[in-house]
Write a protein that holds these residues in place. Structure first.
Motif, mmCIF file in Angstrom:
data_model
loop_
_atom_site.group_PDB
_atom_site.id
_atom_site.type_symbol
_atom_site.label_atom_id
_atom_site.label_comp_id
_atom_site.label_asym_id
_atom_site.label_seq_id
_atom_site.Cartn_x
_atom_site.Cartn_y
_atom_site.Cartn_z
ATOM 1 N N THR A 65 0.847 -1.187 0.000
ATOM 2 C CA THR A 65 0.000 0.000 0.000
ATOM 3 C C THR A 65 0.883 1.237 0.000
ATOM 4 O OG1 THR A 65 -0.080 0.018 2.416
ATOM 5 C CG2 THR A 65 -1.828 -1.185 1.269
ATOM 6 N N TYR A 66 0.301 2.372 -0.326
ATOM 7 C CA TYR A 66 1.094 3.599 -0.406
ATOM 8 C C TYR A 66 1.716 3.931 0.949
ATOM 9 C CZ TYR A 66 2.518 8.350 -1.430
ATOM 10 O OH TYR A 66 3.259 9.487 -1.593
ATOM 11 N N ASP A 67 0.967 3.693 2.021
ATOM 12 C CA ASP A 67 1.498 3.994 3.359
ATOM 13 C C ASP A 67 2.769 3.194 3.630
ATOM 14 O OD1 ASP A 67 -0.494 5.785 3.839
ATOM 15 O OD2 ASP A 67 -1.745 4.392 4.997
ATOM 16 N N ASN A 68 2.840 1.965 3.128
ATOM 17 C CA ASN A 68 4.009 1.113 3.382
ATOM 18 C C ASN A 68 5.144 1.337 2.380
ATOM 19 O OD1 ASN A 68 2.840 -0.124 5.573
ATOM 20 N ND2 ASN A 68 2.165 -1.938 4.455
ATOM 21 N N ARG A 69 4.800 1.536 1.107
ATOM 22 C CA ARG A 69 5.836 1.545 0.076
ATOM 23 C C ARG A 69 6.295 2.944 -0.316
ATOM 24 N NH1 ARG A 69 0.982 0.404 -3.262
ATOM 25 N NH2 ARG A 69 0.751 2.137 -4.750
ATOM 26 N N GLY A 70 5.431 3.962 -0.069
ATOM 27 C CA GLY A 70 5.784 5.310 -0.484
ATOM 28 C C GLY A 70 5.773 5.459 -1.991
ATOM 29 N N ARG A 71 6.437 6.505 -2.459
ATOM 30 C CA ARG A 71 6.507 6.752 -3.909
ATOM 31 C C ARG A 71 7.456 5.752 -4.556
ATOM 32 N NH1 ARG A 71 4.269 11.523 -5.443
ATOM 33 N NH2 ARG A 71 3.703 12.970 -3.776
ATOM 34 N N PRO A 72 7.301 5.538 -5.886
ATOM 35 C CA PRO A 72 8.149 4.550 -6.568
ATOM 36 C C PRO A 72 9.644 4.782 -6.393
ATOM 37 C CG PRO A 72 6.303 5.123 -7.979
ATOM 38 C CD PRO A 72 6.223 6.020 -6.778
ATOM 39 N N GLY A 73 10.095 6.018 -6.222
ATOM 40 C CA GLY A 73 11.532 6.264 -6.106
ATOM 41 C C GLY A 73 12.102 6.054 -4.721
ATOM 42 N N GLU A 74 11.248 5.839 -3.732
ATOM 43 C CA GLU A 74 11.726 5.723 -2.353
ATOM 44 C C GLU A 74 12.394 4.378 -2.091
ATOM 45 O OE1 GLU A 74 8.907 6.569 0.684
ATOM 46 O OE2 GLU A 74 8.184 8.407 -0.282
ATOM 47 N N GLU A 75 13.395 4.405 -1.176
ATOM 48 C CA GLU A 75 14.022 3.170 -0.702
ATOM 49 C C GLU A 75 13.548 2.929 0.729
ATOM 50 O OE1 GLU A 75 16.113 0.667 -1.547
ATOM 51 O OE2 GLU A 75 15.807 1.219 -3.635
ATOM 52 N N ASN A 76 12.909 1.800 0.964
ATOM 53 C CA ASN A 76 12.452 1.472 2.312
ATOM 54 C C ASN A 76 12.341 -0.047 2.435
ATOM 55 O OD1 ASN A 76 9.776 0.683 1.311
ATOM 56 N ND2 ASN A 76 9.414 2.883 1.032
ATOM 57 N N PRO A 77 12.145 -0.565 3.647
ATOM 58 C CA PRO A 77 12.127 -2.027 3.836
ATOM 59 C C PRO A 77 11.066 -2.741 2.998
ATOM 60 C CG PRO A 77 12.384 -0.927 5.943
ATOM 61 C CD PRO A 77 12.121 0.156 4.947
ATOM 62 N N THR A 78 9.883 -2.122 2.852
ATOM 63 C CA THR A 78 8.829 -2.776 2.065
ATOM 64 C C THR A 78 9.272 -2.966 0.619
ATOM 65 O OG1 THR A 78 7.060 -1.889 3.464
ATOM 66 C CG2 THR A 78 6.457 -2.580 1.229
ATOM 67 N N ARG A 79 9.808 -1.935 0.014
ATOM 68 C CA ARG A 79 10.234 -2.050 -1.382
ATOM 69 C C ARG A 79 11.389 -3.045 -1.517
ATOM 70 N NH1 ARG A 79 7.813 0.855 -5.150
ATOM 71 N NH2 ARG A 79 6.581 2.673 -4.511
ATOM 72 N N ARG A 80 12.289 -3.064 -0.567
ATOM 73 C CA ARG A 80 13.404 -4.018 -0.646
ATOM 74 C C ARG A 80 12.896 -5.449 -0.582
ATOM 75 N NH1 ARG A 80 16.156 0.070 2.204
ATOM 76 N NH2 ARG A 80 15.604 -0.812 4.239
ATOM 77 N N GLN A 81 11.915 -5.708 0.292
ATOM 78 C CA GLN A 81 11.379 -7.069 0.382
ATOM 79 C C GLN A 81 10.693 -7.485 -0.920
ATOM 80 O OE1 GLN A 81 9.511 -8.661 3.984
ATOM 81 N NE2 GLN A 81 9.875 -6.679 4.973
ATOM 82 N N TYR A 82 9.952 -6.563 -1.520
ATOM 83 C CA TYR A 82 9.279 -6.892 -2.787
ATOM 84 C C TYR A 82 10.298 -7.099 -3.903
ATOM 85 C CZ TYR A 82 4.444 -6.491 -1.310
ATOM 86 O OH TYR A 82 3.227 -6.732 -0.718
ATOM 87 N N ALA A 83 11.319 -6.234 -3.958
ATOM 88 C CA ALA A 83 12.348 -6.382 -4.997
ATOM 89 C C ALA A 83 13.072 -7.717 -4.850
ATOM 90 C CB ALA A 83 13.336 -5.219 -4.918
ATOM 91 N N ASP A 84 13.376 -8.123 -3.607
ATOM 92 C CA ASP A 84 14.056 -9.401 -3.385
ATOM 93 C C ASP A 84 13.172 -10.572 -3.815
ATOM 94 O OD1 ASP A 84 16.223 -8.047 -2.404
ATOM 95 O OD2 ASP A 84 15.735 -8.363 -0.287
ATOM 96 N N ALA A 85 11.886 -10.512 -3.434
ATOM 97 C CA ALA A 85 10.974 -11.602 -3.792
ATOM 98 C C ALA A 85 10.793 -11.683 -5.310
ATOM 99 C CB ALA A 85 9.620 -11.406 -3.111
ATOM 100 N N LEU A 86 10.643 -10.539 -5.964
ATOM 101 C CA LEU A 86 10.500 -10.535 -7.418
ATOM 102 C C LEU A 86 11.730 -11.112 -8.094
ATOM 103 C CD1 LEU A 86 8.803 -7.048 -8.050
ATOM 104 C CD2 LEU A 86 7.763 -9.302 -8.317
ATOM 105 N N ALA A 87 12.907 -10.798 -7.565
ATOM 106 C CA ALA A 87 14.145 -11.322 -8.150
ATOM 107 C C ALA A 87 14.216 -12.841 -7.998
ATOM 108 C CB ALA A 87 15.356 -10.661 -7.494
ATOM 109 N N GLN A 88 13.786 -13.352 -6.845
ATOM 110 C CA GLN A 88 13.788 -14.804 -6.657
ATOM 111 C C GLN A 88 12.894 -15.487 -7.699
ATOM 112 O OE1 GLN A 88 12.662 -15.668 -2.609
ATOM 113 N NE2 GLN A 88 14.188 -14.261 -1.763
ATOM 114 N N ILE A 89 11.726 -14.913 -7.912
ATOM 115 C CA ILE A 89 10.800 -15.501 -8.889
ATOM 116 C C ILE A 89 11.335 -15.281 -10.301
ATOM 117 C CG2 ILE A 89 8.422 -15.468 -9.744
ATOM 118 C CD1 ILE A 89 7.765 -14.238 -6.869
ATOM 119 N N GLY A 90 11.943 -14.117 -10.542
ATOM 120 C CA GLY A 90 12.473 -13.807 -11.861
ATOM 121 C C GLY A 90 13.560 -14.767 -12.306
#
Length: 800
Positions: free
Chosen positions: A588-613
């Motif tokens: 959600t926006y509250d957790n992930r912020g704007r697309p350019g932001e670096e935060n724990p939520t975005r890092r977890q999603y990026a890691d999971a996407l890379a595993q599946i990728g």
């Protein structure tokens, strides 16, 4: 239309394959029983259920059963690939019918632009921008020339066009001889130029006409005879089977007749008609073309029915663009001017295209519209456009300070005309009342618009689509409709018009007064009620109870027409697939912020996407928006060695090219928005897709005024607006996307839902919106266990 088979045959003789699945047997027999009682089946069937064959088999059996009143099957689908699937299944049925049966006749509907021979070849001065208006004008002229009091016959007009072609050949002009208009692989018997009829008058009095339409008129049975329009069809459609648009054009052009008119003649005679939602729910299309299909002799098939509610909402909503208001005002002025000038003792300016005073008076005398009403509506439109301009400038001043200096920074906007969460009168209606514009102006605008169109078409001897009738219709609806189910706003769509002043918002925007139907259930239910019965089906209807409410099926049930629900899960080998619901923090926006932001939520999603990728083969990544898709693609490019493709908001050609690139060669990752076209209706069968992953629950922008209004209207109508209007459609989108992976018994792949709302029960969990079978299959896993699960699945496959 006579029934084409004996009563003692059954649906298995229609079914196009050797053996039906158990689900198909149940689906067909349930549909037959329900439709014979005038009812509807709401069917959710996973990919591979054979829903298309269920619907066609049941419908054709009903049509060919002499004990029913059904005469045709009317297929509606919103996806081109699904349209082709119905065509293929109908061809399969025809290929396997008993040898003593006639083939099932079928017809695929398309627009006039797709079948007009001149438009298809860019000939005769006709193209996509004018084909509808030019067609109506040419048809009217052809009818005028050949009708009662006309100066010639349809046969003569067609013969003249042919002789013009022969004359070119005989004269030896243009090099090697005659030039024929050729399309769909067939030469027409006419030249590429539109022919003209000359009755011996002075130069310049020649009349353009359509030879294809003239031939169609010639082929029609005489008035008063027992024949019908199907006699003008130049081929035996009872023996032809499916007539595709290309077939229709080819066979019609070869005979020299109008393909679109032939399509209309076939409508009521064909056993299976395949079209889209427009053909049943768009008021303009049904009024002008497909209305004859909307009765109880039609068995209707609504495919991709999870899209029925949003598509029909758009079709039954209304709007007027700022430019259309301007054009309608101009049209009214052109009708008013001759009377006004006559009263003032002046003449109209030379060369101006206005009607003469006698014509205006004559037309007004034939109606109940007065000259004063023309002036009142014209003045109202002028004031309405000024008020629209004022409101747009106020909005931009408030939200884009100094906007005149850089129009490129403006984005699409909505300007609500009331609080979307509180039903009440809109501000435009209040403004009109304050300014002294009476209710009668709103109500009478439609009649005024119709008269203006008739006068101008008569004055110019040309049938054109005028702005005044459309404006009048919308103003009437604006006045008549309530303020809970309908929401009014100003829409600003980003465009660019160099002809407007550099500091005008009109240079950057198209503005539109919009009247949105928030709750289309009445429109859907009343239209479905016109049919004798039918089936509404999709791979994602759950929760079906909610579906029957928002589509008006509950109303039909209350009227004594049965509504039967069926659910068929995925029956392909379970060993071929793995499904995960990963409990990463909510996207959600509250957790992930704007697309350019670096935060724990975005890092977890990026890691999971890379595993599946890293899964071998092609991987599809679905994001809630194009902005988030761009972020995900960037994050994956930094983490993966395989190519990453980004789907951006673009035209069909670009999307098709991207899809072809994805399918070609070694494995890739394709990142797209769940609002795009690559996550529904695209065939990823075979080795085209190894994994699909969805990030978050793709709920639409809840801050949009229109979304708030729909949610409030659904609160009033169904009790839980957020669930019905937002959550349920979002989960269906996610399910459609992950459903791309497993399309046949041989397909192998991984399906992943990334977001704890799919994995855990909580106040905003969506796990309960997954059907029972999917809820069992999508195993809740923690982020650190995802890679283990992926490795385990790979190992299982390698050990085979």
């Amino acid at each position: 239309m006579s029934k084409a088979r004996m009563a003692d045959s059954n649906w298995r003789a229609v079914f196009g394959h050797d053996e039906p699945y158990d689900e198909q047997v149940d689906g067909i027999e349930t549909t037959l029983d329900t439709a014979r009682d005038g009812g509807f089946v709401a069917l959710e069937g996973a990919c591979g259920t054979g829903k298309t064959m269920i619907a066609l088999t049941a419908g054709i059996d009903l049509v060919r059963d002499p004990d029913t009143d059904y005469e045709r099957v009317f297929v509606l689908t919103s996806v081109k690939q699904q349209l082709r699937q119905f065509e293929m299944d109908l061809e399969t049925i025809n290929a396997n019918l008993p040898t003593d049966w006639n083939p099932v006749s079928g017809l695929t509907l398309v627009g006039k632009a797709d079948v007009c021979p001149y438009n298809r070849e860019g000939a005769g001065g006709i193209d996509d921008s004018n084909v509808y208006d030019r067609c109506e004008t040419l048809r009217d002229r052809t009818r005028d020339l050949t009708g009662e009091g006309g100066s010639t016959t349809a046969a003569n007009l067609a013969a003249r066009a042919r002789s013009q072609q022969i004359g070119l050949a005989d004269s030896g002009s243009r090099g090697s001889g005659a030039r024929f208009l050729e399309t769909a692989g067939e030469p027409a018997p006419y030249p590429p130029e539109l022919p003209e009829y000359d009755d011996g008058g002075p130069a310049g009095s020649e009349i353009e006409y359509c030879p294809f339409y003239a031939q169609y008129l010639e082929d029609l049975p005489e008035e008063g005879s027992d024949g019908d329009a199907s006699e003008a069809v130049p081929f035996d459609f009872t023996e032809t089977g499916l007539v595709t648009p290309e077939d229709l054009v080819s066979m019609s052009v070869k005979h020299g007749t109008c393909p679109h008119s032939v399509m209309g003649a076939l409508l009521g005679q064909t056993e299976v008609v395949i079209g889209n939602y427009y053909h049943a729910f768009d008021p303009t299309t049904t009024g002008a073309f497909t209305g004859a299909l909307l009765d109880d002799s039609t068995f209707v098939v609504c495919d991709e029915a999870h899209m029925l509610e949003p598509r029909v909402r758009d079709l039954v909503s209304e709007g007027i663009a700022d430019g259309t208001l301007r054009d309608a005002e101009t049209e009214l002025s052109r009708v008013i001017q001759p009377i006004k000038f006559e009263r003032e003792g002046r003449r109209a300016e030379g060369g101006s295209k206005t009607a003469d005073a006698d014509l205006v008076r004559a037309e007004l005398n034939e109606t109940d519209v007065s000259y004063d009403e023309l002036e009142q509506v014209r003045d109202f439109l002028r004031a309405l456009r000024e008020e629209l301009d004022r409101r747009v400038r106020v909005h931009l001043d408030r939200n884009y300070r100094g906007w005149q200096s850089d129009l490129t920074e403006l984005s699409d906007e909505e300007i609500p005309l009331r609080d979307p969460g509180v039903p009440g009168e809109d501000e435009i209606s209040e403004w009109a009342a304050r300014e002294g514009y009476s209710d009668a102006i709103w109500v009478r605008a439609e009649s005024v618009g119709a008269v203006v169109e008739r006068i101008l078409n008569e004055a110019e001897d040309e049938e054109k689509t005028r702005a005044s009738p459309a404006v009048g219709r919308v103003l009437g609806e604006w006045y008549r409709q309530n303020h809970t189910d309908y929401f009014r706003e100003i829409e600003l769509e980003r465009t660019w018009d160099e002809t407007e002043p550099a500091d005008s918002w009109r240079r950057a925007y198209t503005a539109r007064l919009a009247l949105h139907n928030c709750v289309p259930s009445d429109a859907i239910g009343s239209r479905l009620a016109a049919f004798g019965g039918g089936i509404l089906m999709s791979a994602t209807l759950e929760p079906i109870e909610a579906f029957t409410e928002v589509t008006g099926l509950e109303y039909l049930e209350s009227e004594g027409r049965p509504v039967v629900e069926r659910r068929y899960g995925l029956h392909f080998p379970e060993d071929n697939r793995e499904s995960f619901a990963v409990a990463v923090p909510k996207f959600t926006y509250d957790n992930r912020g704007r697309p350019g932001e670096e935060n724990p939520t975005r890092r977890q999603y990026a890691d999971a996407l890379a595993q599946i990728g890293r899964v071998p083969g092609n991987v599809l990544v679905g994001m809630p928006s194009y902005g988030e898709a761009e972020w995900a693609a960037g994050a994956l490019e930094d983490r993966l060695s395989k190519p990453v493709l980004l789907d951006e908001s673009s035209g069909d050609d670009v999307t098709e090219s991207l899809k072809d690139e994805f399918f070609a060669g070694e494995g890739k990752v394709l990142v797209t928005s769940l609002r795009g076209t690559l996550t529904e209706g695209v065939d990823y069968s075979g080795d085209r897709l190894s994994a699909a992953v969805i990030c978050g629950v793709p709920i639409v922008n809840t801050s949009s005024p229109r979304t708030k209004a729909v949610r409030r209207a659904y609160d009033d109508e169904f009790g839980d607006g957020f669930a019905y209007a937002l959550t349920v459609p979002a989960v269906r989108k996610a399910r459609q996307a992950v459903g791309r992976v497993i399309r046949s018994p041989e397909d192998v792949g991984i399906r992943v839902l990334l977001d704890e709302r799919y994995a855990r029960e909580s106040w905003d969990s969506v796990r309960g919106y997954l059907p029972d079978g999917e809820r069992e299959e999508f195993q809740p896993v923690s982020p650190d266990m995802l890679e283990f699960g992926l490795e385990r699945f790979r190992g299982r496959l390698e050990s085979r």
